[in-house]
Motif scaffolding. Structure first.
Motif, PDB file in Angstrom:
ATOM      1  N   LEU A 182       0.826  -1.214   0.000  1.00 38.23           N
ATOM      2  CA  LEU A 182       0.000   0.000   0.000  1.00 38.23           C
ATOM      3  C   LEU A 182       0.856   1.259   0.000  1.00 38.23           C
ATOM      4  O   LEU A 182       0.490   2.283  -0.597  1.00 38.23           O
ATOM      5  CB  LEU A 182      -0.929  -0.005   1.216  1.00 38.23           C
ATOM      6  N   GLY A 183       2.016   1.205   0.664  1.00 41.93           N
ATOM      7  CA  GLY A 183       2.924   2.356   0.631  1.00 41.93           C
ATOM      8  C   GLY A 183       3.439   2.630  -0.771  1.00 41.93           C
ATOM      9  O   GLY A 183       3.554   3.797  -1.186  1.00 41.93           O
ATOM     10  N   ILE A 184       3.729   1.553  -1.492  1.00 44.46           N
ATOM     11  CA  ILE A 184       4.183   1.726  -2.877  1.00 44.46           C
ATOM     12  C   ILE A 184       3.056   2.277  -3.735  1.00 44.46           C
ATOM     13  O   ILE A 184       3.262   3.199  -4.557  1.00 44.46           O
ATOM     14  CB  ILE A 184       4.683   0.379  -3.427  1.00 44.46           C
ATOM     15  N   ARG A 185       1.847   1.739  -3.566  1.00 46.08           N
ATOM     16  CA  ARG A 185       0.717   2.200  -4.365  1.00 46.08           C
ATOM     17  C   ARG A 185       0.366   3.647  -4.044  1.00 46.08           C
ATOM     18  O   ARG A 185      -0.030   4.405  -4.938  1.00 46.08           O
ATOM     19  CB  ARG A 185      -0.502   1.302  -4.123  1.00 46.08           C
ATOM     20  N   ARG A 186       0.512   4.047  -2.762  1.00 46.06           N
ATOM     21  CA  ARG A 186       0.200   5.450  -2.444  1.00 46.06           C
ATOM     22  C   ARG A 186       1.219   6.380  -3.089  1.00 46.06           C
ATOM     23  O   ARG A 186       0.882   7.497  -3.515  1.00 46.06           O
ATOM     24  CB  ARG A 186       0.187   5.644  -0.930  1.00 46.06           C
ATOM     25  N   GLY A 187       2.457   5.934  -3.188  1.00 50.63           N
ATOM     26  CA  GLY A 187       3.452   6.750  -3.869  1.00 50.63           C
ATOM     27  C   GLY A 187       3.151   6.910  -5.347  1.00 50.63           C
ATOM     28  O   GLY A 187       3.551   7.900  -5.965  1.00 50.63           O
ATOM     29  N   GLN A 188       2.413   5.940  -5.895  1.00 46.15           N
ATOM     30  CA  GLN A 188       2.003   6.023  -7.300  1.00 46.15           C
ATOM     31  C   GLN A 188       0.634   6.659  -7.470  1.00 46.15           C
ATOM     32  O   GLN A 188       0.118   6.729  -8.586  1.00 46.15           O
ATOM     33  CB  GLN A 188       1.988   4.605  -7.911  1.00 46.15           C
ATOM     34  N   GLY A 189       0.037   7.082  -6.336  1.00 42.36           N
ATOM     35  CA  GLY A 189      -1.270   7.715  -6.399  1.00 42.36           C
ATOM     36  C   GLY A 189      -2.405   6.740  -6.606  1.00 42.36           C
ATOM     37  O   GLY A 189      -3.491   7.147  -7.042  1.00 42.36           O
ATOM     38  N   LEU A 190      -2.203   5.439  -6.292  1.00 40.87           N
ATOM     39  CA  LEU A 190      -3.233   4.424  -6.504  1.00 40.87           C
ATOM     40  C   LEU A 190      -3.995   4.063  -5.238  1.00 40.87           C
ATOM     41  O   LEU A 190      -4.939   3.272  -5.303  1.00 40.87           O
ATOM     42  CB  LEU A 190      -2.593   3.151  -7.098  1.00 40.87           C
ATOM     43  N   ASP A 194      -5.702   6.508   4.138  1.00 42.22           N
ATOM     44  CA  ASP A 194      -6.687   5.839   4.983  1.00 42.22           C
ATOM     45  C   ASP A 194      -6.581   4.316   4.865  1.00 42.22           C
ATOM     46  O   ASP A 194      -6.787   3.595   5.831  1.00 42.22           O
ATOM     47  CB  ASP A 194      -8.089   6.310   4.584  1.00 42.22           C
ATOM     48  N   ASP A 195      -6.233   3.812   3.647  1.00 44.85           N
ATOM     49  CA  ASP A 195      -6.057   2.370   3.475  1.00 44.85           C
ATOM     50  C   ASP A 195      -4.911   1.867   4.339  1.00 44.85           C
ATOM     51  O   ASP A 195      -5.010   0.814   4.991  1.00 44.85           O
ATOM     52  CB  ASP A 195      -5.800   2.044   1.999  1.00 44.85           C
ATOM     53  N   GLU A 196      -3.820   2.617   4.356  1.00 45.93           N
ATOM     54  CA  GLU A 196      -2.677   2.226   5.184  1.00 45.93           C
ATOM     55  C   GLU A 196      -3.029   2.288   6.668  1.00 45.93           C
ATOM     56  O   GLU A 196      -2.596   1.428   7.451  1.00 45.93           O
ATOM     57  CB  GLU A 196      -1.485   3.141   4.883  1.00 45.93           C
ATOM     58  N   PHE A 197      -3.812   3.290   7.038  1.00 43.41           N
ATOM     59  CA  PHE A 197      -4.176   3.431   8.454  1.00 43.41           C
ATOM     60  C   PHE A 197      -4.991   2.222   8.929  1.00 43.41           C
ATOM     61  O   PHE A 197      -4.772   1.703  10.029  1.00 43.41           O
ATOM     62  CB  PHE A 197      -4.970   4.721   8.644  1.00 43.41           C
TER      63      PHE A 197
END
Length: 466
Positions: A182-190, A194-197
């Protein structure tokens, strides 16, 4: 008097056996169902380590050792009490000075006395001895039942916590990998923060459960050490188990050999209540015997030697022999009140016996119902696990074909792991229900020297088996 003695004896009352012919909810027969024996019911769980622990507990448990010691004490005292109505002989040797203080004598005597125990006194004494010994035997057997049940239950808790630790560690790894992706996907804006939380919260909860499971492992190991009469647990008890955990606990269906009438022979609470009836009947017999004269036969022979005059002249008394009769005269009311009180005590003991039988049947029926419900839960959770494992295989295939993401595969594996953990918990609950059932039936090792037939001839001596 000898003829009247038999008329005063108190008969043991007929004990009611309010036991149904069959269980209301017997286990459903199925292929491969195990039929455990009451003497070694825990062997059906298929755990060699558990079998060894039970054997050690039978030899080392301190509570059981105290119960055995008290049983031996009661048996030694029974030998002493049994000699009350047997002929007793005594000899005495002592110096004696006459009233004028002029001569001293050395006297020796031989005495014998035999209390006949008429009017039911002897029978009451023998019945009381049997009742006290039977109560001690029942108490010792209750200690065996409790010890075996606690060892199996504690071992089941230990294994359950170890299995749960394996599943929880797997969930930690899956959630940690999910959080990384999820950290990688958030860096890609995907994905969003909140998903990580949510995953972080789930990971923290799983780690908290993992810590609790480790605590349960330590507590269960300490509990086993206490049951085995040792200060510290063995290291092998807390060793990690390999994945996947293959425990036999709760994995099988169990059949029931015993029928309700077996409770009258094997359940310690019922046998103890039966012993109380025997003791109450003995007390009533003793109270009734005290209404009549006590008859004893005695003899005495005395030899006296004058020490002051240093002479060989002796004075001998003629040996005497004859009956001694003690007749109650002025305390008849007190003795009659004691008889009335003991009659009430006997009636109360019969009611207590009946209550013990009913409670035993009710406890066994409740355990049977719990066992059936636990088995149904195991079957339902197995169906859930099969479905999640099929879904996991599908997601692995789709991921290999690039038709699903890594997160989808992790989610499917997490659901399968959660289902595996819930199935393991259901199996352990099934095992605990199995323990409760055989504890209610009075299941434990029985020493060969202990009689297991009912104390009263009116109670059924043998129950059917199937």
């Amino acid at each position: 008097m000898v003829g009247l003695g038999g008329c005063a004896a108190v008969e043991t009352p007929v004990l009611p056996s309010d036991v149904p012919a069959d269980w209301r909810q017997p286990p459903k027969p199925s292929a491969g169902a195990i039929e455990p024996d009451l003497r070694s019911w825990w062997v059906a769980l298929g755990e060699p380590q558990l079998d060894a622990l039970v054997d050690r507990a039978m030899a080392q448990n301190l509570t059981l050792a105290q119960a055995r010691s008290r049983l031996r004490q009661v048996r030694f005292l029974a030998r002493r009490d049994d000699a009350k109505y047997r002929p007793m002989f005594s000899a005495s040797f002592h110096p004696l000075q006459d009233v004028s203080a002029t001569d001293s004598y050395f006297q020796s005597s031989l005495d014998a006395v035999w209390e006949l125990g008429l009017f039911g006194g002897r029978e009451a004494a023998e019945r009381g001895i049997r009742g006290r010994v039977a109560a001690a035997v029942a108490t010792t057997q209750a200690a065996r039942v409790s010890t075996v049940a606690e060892v199996v239950r504690t071992y089941a808790d230990l294994r359950a916590a170890q299995i749960q630790k394996v599943h929880l560690q797997r969930l930690v790894d899956l959630n940690a990998r999910t959080l990384q992706l999820l950290g990688i996907r958030r860096g890609q804006g995907l994905s969003s923060a909140d998903d990580e939380f949510r995953v972080e919260m789930r990971l923290a909860q799983v780690r908290s459960q993992l810590s609790q499971s480790s605590q349960v492992v330590e507590q269960s190991a300490s509990g086993l050490a206490l049951l085995l009469g040792q200060a510290t647990p063995d290291d092998e008890w807390t060793q990690a188990i390999d994945w996947p955990p293959q425990s036999q606990l709760g994995a099988r269906n169990f059949a029931l050999q015993q029928v309700p009438t077996d409770l009258l022979r094997y359940r310690p609470e019922i046998r103890n209540a039966e012993a109380d009836v025997l003791k109450a009947a003995a007390e009533l017999g003793s109270a009734k015997a005290e209404l009549y004269p006590r008859v004893m036969i005695g003899s005495s022979w005395l030899y006296s030697h004058n020490l002051t005059q240093h002479s060989r002249r002796t004075s001998d008394s003629t040996p005497t022999i004859g009956p001694f009769i003690d007749i109650p005269l002025f305390d008849w009311g007190r003795r009659r009140a004691a008889v009335s009180a003991q009659k009430e005590a006997l009636d109360a003991s019969v009611l207590a016996y009946r209550q013990a039988v009913i409670e035993g049947v009710a406890e066994a029926e409740s355990a049977l119902n719990r066992l059936q419900r636990a088995l149904e839960r195991c079957q339902n959770m197995q169906a859930v696990l099969d479905a999640t494992q099929r879904r996991t295989k599908v997601m692995v295939t789709l991921k290999r074909l690039d038709l699903a993401s890594e997160l989808d595969r992790l989610d499917a594996e997490r659901a399968a792991t959660q289902a595996s953990m819930e199935l393991a918990a259901a199996r352990v609950d099934h095992t605990l229900a199995f323990v409760a059932l055989y504890k209610s039936l009075g299941g434990a090792p029985w020493p060969v020297e202990e009689a297991l037939e009912p104390l009263s001839s009116s109670a059924p001596s043998k129950g059917g088996a199937r």
